[in-house]
Design a protein around this motif. Structure first.
Motif, mmCIF file in Angstrom:
data_model
loop_
_atom_site.group_PDB
_atom_site.id
_atom_site.type_symbol
_atom_site.label_atom_id
_atom_site.label_comp_id
_atom_site.label_asym_id
_atom_site.label_seq_id
_atom_site.Cartn_x
_atom_site.Cartn_y
_atom_site.Cartn_z
ATOM 1 N N ALA A 82 -13.217 -14.821 -2.909
ATOM 2 C CA ALA A 82 -12.934 -13.529 -2.406
ATOM 3 C C ALA A 82 -11.820 -12.794 -3.046
ATOM 4 N N LEU A 83 -11.816 -11.709 -3.112
ATOM 5 C CA LEU A 83 -10.642 -11.004 -3.683
ATOM 6 C C LEU A 83 -9.836 -10.112 -2.280
ATOM 7 N N THR A 84 -8.707 -10.712 -2.250
ATOM 8 C CA THR A 84 -7.824 -10.499 -1.041
ATOM 9 C C THR A 84 -6.829 -9.548 -1.766
ATOM 10 N N GLU A 85 -6.548 -8.285 -1.454
ATOM 11 C CA GLU A 85 -5.972 -7.413 -2.239
ATOM 12 C C GLU A 85 -4.676 -6.806 -1.091
ATOM 13 N N THR A 86 -3.449 -6.977 -1.675
ATOM 14 C CA THR A 86 -2.413 -6.032 -0.832
ATOM 15 C C THR A 86 -1.580 -5.220 -1.710
ATOM 16 N N ASP A 87 -1.177 -4.277 -0.918
ATOM 17 C CA ASP A 87 -0.116 -3.355 -1.558
ATOM 18 C C ASP A 87 1.281 -4.258 -1.674
ATOM 19 N N ALA A 88 2.326 -3.944 -2.381
ATOM 20 C CA ALA A 88 2.387 -2.677 -3.626
ATOM 21 C C ALA A 88 3.366 -3.094 -4.407
ATOM 22 N N SER A 89 3.953 -2.170 -5.101
ATOM 23 C CA SER A 89 5.016 -2.736 -6.259
ATOM 24 C C SER A 89 6.131 -3.049 -5.619
ATOM 25 N N LEU A 90 6.618 -2.597 -4.312
ATOM 26 C CA LEU A 90 7.850 -3.012 -3.629
ATOM 27 C C LEU A 90 7.816 -4.392 -3.007
ATOM 28 N N GLY A 91 6.766 -4.960 -2.781
ATOM 29 C CA GLY A 91 6.807 -6.001 -1.857
ATOM 30 C C GLY A 91 5.337 -6.249 -1.351
ATOM 31 N N VAL A 92 5.174 -7.245 -0.450
ATOM 32 C CA VAL A 92 3.664 -7.226 0.108
ATOM 33 C C VAL A 92 3.714 -6.443 1.122
ATOM 34 N N SER A 93 3.213 -5.433 1.222
ATOM 35 C CA SER A 93 2.829 -4.526 2.391
ATOM 36 C C SER A 93 2.238 -5.060 3.611
ATOM 37 N N ASN A 94 2.829 -4.727 4.567
ATOM 38 C CA ASN A 94 2.409 -5.423 5.822
ATOM 39 C C ASN A 94 1.160 -4.394 6.880
ATOM 40 N N LEU A 95 0.889 -3.392 5.855
ATOM 41 C CA LEU A 95 -0.171 -2.646 6.485
ATOM 42 C C LEU A 95 -0.052 -2.430 8.063
#
Length: 735
Positions: A82-95
């Motif tokens: 499975a593709l598990t996708e996270t933001d973003a350019s400045l670190g792992v965004s915690n949504l």
């Protein structure tokens, strides 16, 4: 450190990159084809779309899957994860804390990274955030923002890497390479011309091919060559009337035919408008519940059955995705949640990035670094007693230690798009630790009279000011808000030795500039921003950042004094039915009068004098340039010597610009040598022909006209320390 700006990555280097990341191209091709032949139609279509899991009911979420920005189911029976996708350019965004208690290391803003002018700083930051993403179970990181800063009011400029395509492309490529060194996929985004937030879902950028190729598209092209991202994320906007995510010119002609991109194209969340997008170059519908329809699932099945979408389009998209997963090592090196994270080591990376990117803009009478004789220091405003400001939106990272303060707008809820957040790194505490021999007192700045009284009795006053920026919203102007200009003026009137520290995501106006002695641009400085600021102010770090954007003197100097769309009407139901639920305004066209002359090139073209020029920045030491040697011929090569003529070690960023009759000056290269007092270093730069040439849209090639080219070496786009002339022969290159 030398930078050779070559036209393309060499075959040997490219093969080495593949070997380090995963399979070779031929191996990836063969394995992807073998799996494709074993897949059912449902499994194929399953790879072409997925939801935003945070918006899915918990009872309907798949077990054991980390919650991030996006999810694609994979094909377990064939070993496709499975593709598990996270933001973003400045670190792992915690949504928005969908994973309660989870934190990540917050890098400084993209403009801080760009201000370092150091590709290896970008690489180390990318490698760090990629390692955290992998440890949390993510195998796709939605990093790699490289949209050019065309307007200093842009809400997402803080995420990006400045206004110059060479600087931005080189740095984003190294950041992407760092992320992908962890056997995960990084994107480059938002392709293309997605340069403002106002009306981003409905606007259409009108621009001819040549200026696009010479500006925004060139930044993407250099970034792809440098970093080899596994995926390209297309943007919300339209380009010449066609949505970016179904624009065959962008996706099929430019990206794949001309640049040879082998990865897959994913949509931005809510940016798909038709099933035909699959034929026009889009491979994957991200966050499919945000679009008007399930274009790449339910609608796709119907379109295939009726013969309107060919099966080969499905197979081609699936092959691109699976091939990339092999090539980047995702399949052979699965990301499994639970790996330990050395947050202290990662915080050190964030701090070093902040220190490398801080830009000293003013230092009258050597007010900085803070003198040992400064025994009473007044620190005022900017929540400096609590922490440092960060930008909002999908790039928002919940830092290690949690937020020190979150200021919510009325009715904003928990949205990171409307909550001003501060990381737990107090500049006040850091200054007190660094200057234990002095009395450091604080005033919150809410009462300018009280702040001025504290400053009056101090040896030096440091005023922290801020201007927040967030995705989905552009600033209305360049001014500081909430009476901060008046606060600075009051403090400066009370103490001539006043220093201003800017925590901003953009350029800002400075009506008080001549009233203060010091100005430090700290941007949004990340996980240990307070410590980094203190080290620069006290001289433990010699500032070496240089501006990656131009600071205009006023909005009147901009190509569009009024931000495009600023007078657009609000969307009605008909607009939302056509453009999607995220449409906030009625459709409008955007014209960028500057074309390829973005930023400093526009200022050179118009003769306007900015507040601070692109490339500008001061040091606590001094540098001299001499010995210019410019080689004639088919390739422009320049050599010169940099010498530290001051009394302390420091890093300089000598910059090379080229111009010819009829064209504005362009950055062709730079270096960042670190020199001891009296030390010299020879710098050599080889120009990328595309940077000095023109794109011939009719002939579909880059052309470097024969003739004389003026070469300038200086400390900014406006500074000329050395000048020479090169005579170049005509060159023509493929696009």
């Amino acid at each position: 450190m030398r930078l050779a700006m070559a036209a393309a990555v060499s075959g040997l280097a490219l093969m080495a990159g593949w070997a380090a990341a995963g399979e070779t191209p031929s191996q990836a091709d063969a394995k992807a084809q073998a799996l494709l032949e074993q897949m059912t139609q449902d499994e194929k279509i399953g790879l072409l779309h997925g939801p935003m899991l945070a918006l899915v009911q918990r009872s309907k979420r798949p077990d054991g899957i980390v919650i991030g920005a996006g999810y694609i189911a994979g094909v377990p029976r064939l070993g496709i994860p499975a593709l598990t996708e996270t933001d973003a350019s400045l670190g792992v965004s915690n949504l928005n804390n969908q994973r309660p208690g989870d934190v990540a290391t917050a890098l400084p803003s993209g403009l801080a990274v760009a201000s370092s002018w150091d590709p290896e700083v970008a690489y180390r930051g990318g490698a760090m955030i990629g390692a955290e993403a992998r440890a949390k179970g993510f195998n796709v990181m939605l990093a790699g923002g490289v949209n050019l800063v065309r307007d200093p009011r842009g809400g997402r400029n803080f995420e990006y890497l400045g206004e110059d395509p060479l600087l931005a492309g080189r740095l984003v490529g190294r950041s992407i390479a760092g992320v992908q060194s962890n056997h995960i996929v990084a994107t480059i985004k938002h392709f293309a011309m997605n340069d403002q937030e106002t009306g981003r879902n409905v606007l259409s950028v009108t621009m001819a091919e040549a200026p696009m190729r010479e500006s925004d598209l060139l930044a993407f092209q250099i970034g792809i060559e440098t970093g080899d991202p596994g995926s390209v994320m297309c943007g919300y906007n339209r380009v010449n009337g066609v949505y970016a995510c179904e624009n065959p010119f962008l996706l099929n002609d430019v990206l794949r035919r001309d640049w040879g991109f082998k990865g897959w194209v994913m949509s931005d969340w809510g940016a798909v408008h038709s099933t035909e997008a699959l034929v026009h170059g889009l491979d994957q519908q991200s966050g499919d519940q945000l679009d008007l329809k399930k274009y790449f699932s339910t609608s796709l099945e119907e379109e295939i059955a009726q013969g309107r979408i060919p099966q080969v389009a499905v197979d081609t998209a699936v092959r691109r995705i699976v091939r990339t997963l092999f090539a980047r090592g995702v399949i052979d090196n699965p990301a499994i949640p639970g790996d330990s994270i050395d947050y202290d080591a990662h915080a050190a990376v964030a701090q070093a990035t902040a220190e490398a990117g801080m830009v000293l803009l003013r230092n009258e009478r050597n007010v900085l670094p803070l003198a040992a004789t400064a025994k009473r220091i007044a620190v005022i405003g900017g929540h400096a007693d609590i922490g440092v400001l960060s930008g909002g939106g999908s790039s928002q990272v919940t830092p290690v230690g949690g937020f020190a303060l979150v200021v919510k707008r009325p009715g904003a809820g928990a949205s990171s798009f409307a909550s001003r957040s501060y990381g737990p790194s107090s500049p006040l505490a850091a200054l007190r630790a660094a200057r234990s021999d002095a009395t450091v007192e604080f005033n919150d700045g809410h009462d300018p009279v009280a702040a001025a009284a504290l400053a009056h009795d101090a040896d030096v006053a440091i005023v922290f000011v801020e201007k927040w920026a967030t995705e989905a919203e552009d600033a209305k102007d360049l001014a500081l808000e909430d009476g901060q200009d008046a606060l600075i003026a009051a403090v400066a009137a009370a103490n001539s030795r006043t220093i201003v520290v800017l925590e901003t995501g953009n350029a800002v106006s400075m009506p008080w500039r001549d009233q203060v002695q010091g100005i430090l641009a700290a941007w949004f400085p990340g996980q240990r921003g307070g410590e980094a600021i203190a080290r620069v102010l006290t001289g433990a770090v010699n500032p070496s950042g240089r501006l990656p954007i131009t600071f205009p003197a006023s909005e009147k100097q901009l190509p569009n004094p009024m931000l495009p769309g600023g007078d657009a009407q609000l969307a009605d139901e008909e607009t939302r039915a056509v453009y999607g639920i995220q449409a906030g305004l009625k459709p409008f066209d955007v014209s960028y009068p500057e074309g390829s002359d973005v930023g400093y090139r526009w200022f050179a073209k118009t003769g306007a004098r900015p507040l601070y020029a692109f490339g500008y920045g001061l040091s606590y030491t001094r540098f001299r340039y001499d010995g210019l040697n410019v080689a004639d011929g088919d390739t422009l090569r320049v050599r010169f010597t940099v010498t530290n003529t001051g009394d302390r070690e420091g890093s300089d960023v000598p910059q090379l610009y080229v111009s010819r009759n009829g064209r504005t000056k362009r950055l062709i290269g730079w270096d960042k040598p670190t020199l001891k007092p009296g030390e010299s270093r020879e710098v050599t730069v080889t120009a990328d022909p595309r940077v000095i040439g023109d794109f011939d849209a009719k002939a579909q090639r880059w052309v470097v006209p024969a003739g004389d080219y003026r070469v300038e070496v200086g400390a900014s786009a406006e500074d000329v320390a050395l000048a020479g002339t090169a005579h170049l022969g005509r060159q023509a290159l493929k696009p």
